[in-house]
Design a protein around this motif. Structure first.
Motif, PDB file in Angstrom:
ATOM      1  N   GLN A   1       1.460   6.894  -5.681  1.00  8.89           N
ATOM      2  CA  GLN A   1       0.472   6.609  -4.638  1.00  8.89           C
ATOM      3  C   GLN A   1      -0.024   7.920  -4.043  1.00  8.89           C
ATOM      4  N   GLU A   2      -1.318   8.155  -4.200  1.00 12.18           N
ATOM      5  CA  GLU A   2      -1.917   9.353  -3.629  1.00 12.18           C
ATOM      6  C   GLU A   2      -2.337   9.120  -2.183  1.00 12.18           C
TER       7      GLU A   2
ATOM      8  N   SER B   1      -7.472   8.997  -5.238  1.00  5.61           N
ATOM      9  CA  SER B   1      -7.875   9.234  -3.855  1.00  5.61           C
ATOM     10  C   SER B   1      -9.189  10.009  -3.854  1.00  5.61           C
TER      11      SER B   1
ATOM     12  N   GLY C   1      -1.469   6.921 -10.495  1.00 12.14           N
ATOM     13  CA  GLY C   1      -1.795   6.395  -9.187  1.00 12.14           C
ATOM     14  C   GLY C   1      -3.192   5.803  -9.207  1.00 12.14           C
ATOM     15  N   GLN C   2      -3.568   5.178  -8.122  1.00 13.52           N
ATOM     16  CA  GLN C   2      -4.876   4.537  -8.060  1.00 13.52           C
ATOM     17  C   GLN C   2      -6.004   5.527  -7.790  1.00 13.52           C
TER      18      GLN C   2
ATOM     19  N   CYS D   1       1.347  12.941  -3.398  1.00 13.28           N
ATOM     20  CA  CYS D   1       1.604  11.851  -4.328  1.00 13.28           C
ATOM     21  C   CYS D   1       3.047  11.391  -4.117  1.00 13.28           C
TER      22      CYS D   1
ATOM     23  N   GLN E   1       5.978   3.900  -9.759  1.00 15.75           N
ATOM     24  CA  GLN E   1       4.674   3.744  -9.127  1.00 15.75           C
ATOM     25  C   GLN E   1       4.320   5.041  -8.416  1.00 15.75           C
TER      26      GLN E   1
END
Length: 119
Positions: free
Chosen positions: A5-6, A113, A110-111, A22, A3
């Motif tokens: 994540q930013e 940013s 990632g989702q 990240c 996984q």
């Protein structure tokens, strides 16, 4: 399962440096054959590859952004950092980190940013 994540600044003033992190979980960033990419998508435009750092720590950058971009890593924290200097409003975009691997291609994202450059 890896996984990403930013974490970005949200708002940056023109001429400043954008710094975005990240964080990777589920796999070491040094695991064989993993490449870690930063990609962005400006509003109303297509995606643009910014650069990457390999599992061995080698970096490569898009020609148009090379003079302003630095990608680094912190192995102990298992995260990657993008620094983009001398930003202008044209750098406003959603910034993503993504893993790519030989043959497989991009397989984890990632989702994103949102970063806005404005005074």
């Amino acid at each position: 399962q890896v996984q990403l994540q930013e974490l970005g600044p949200g708002l940056v003033k023109p001429s400043q440096t954008l710094a975005l992190t990240c964080t990777v979980s589920g796999e070491p960033i040094t695991a064989d054959y993993n490449n870690w990419n930063f990609i962005r998508q400006p509003p109303g435009k297509g995606v643009e590859w910014i650069g990457r750092i390999t599992y061995r720590g080698f970096t490569s950058y898009a020609a148009a952004l090379k003079t302003r971009t630095v990608i680094s890593r912190n192995i102990s924290k298992n995260h990657l950092t993008l620094e983009l200097s001398a930003v202008t409003p044209e750098d406003t975009a959603v910034y993503f980190c993504a893993r790519s691997r030989e043959v497989v291609g991009y397989d984890s994202w990632g989702q994103g940013s949102q970063v806005t450059v404005s005074s």
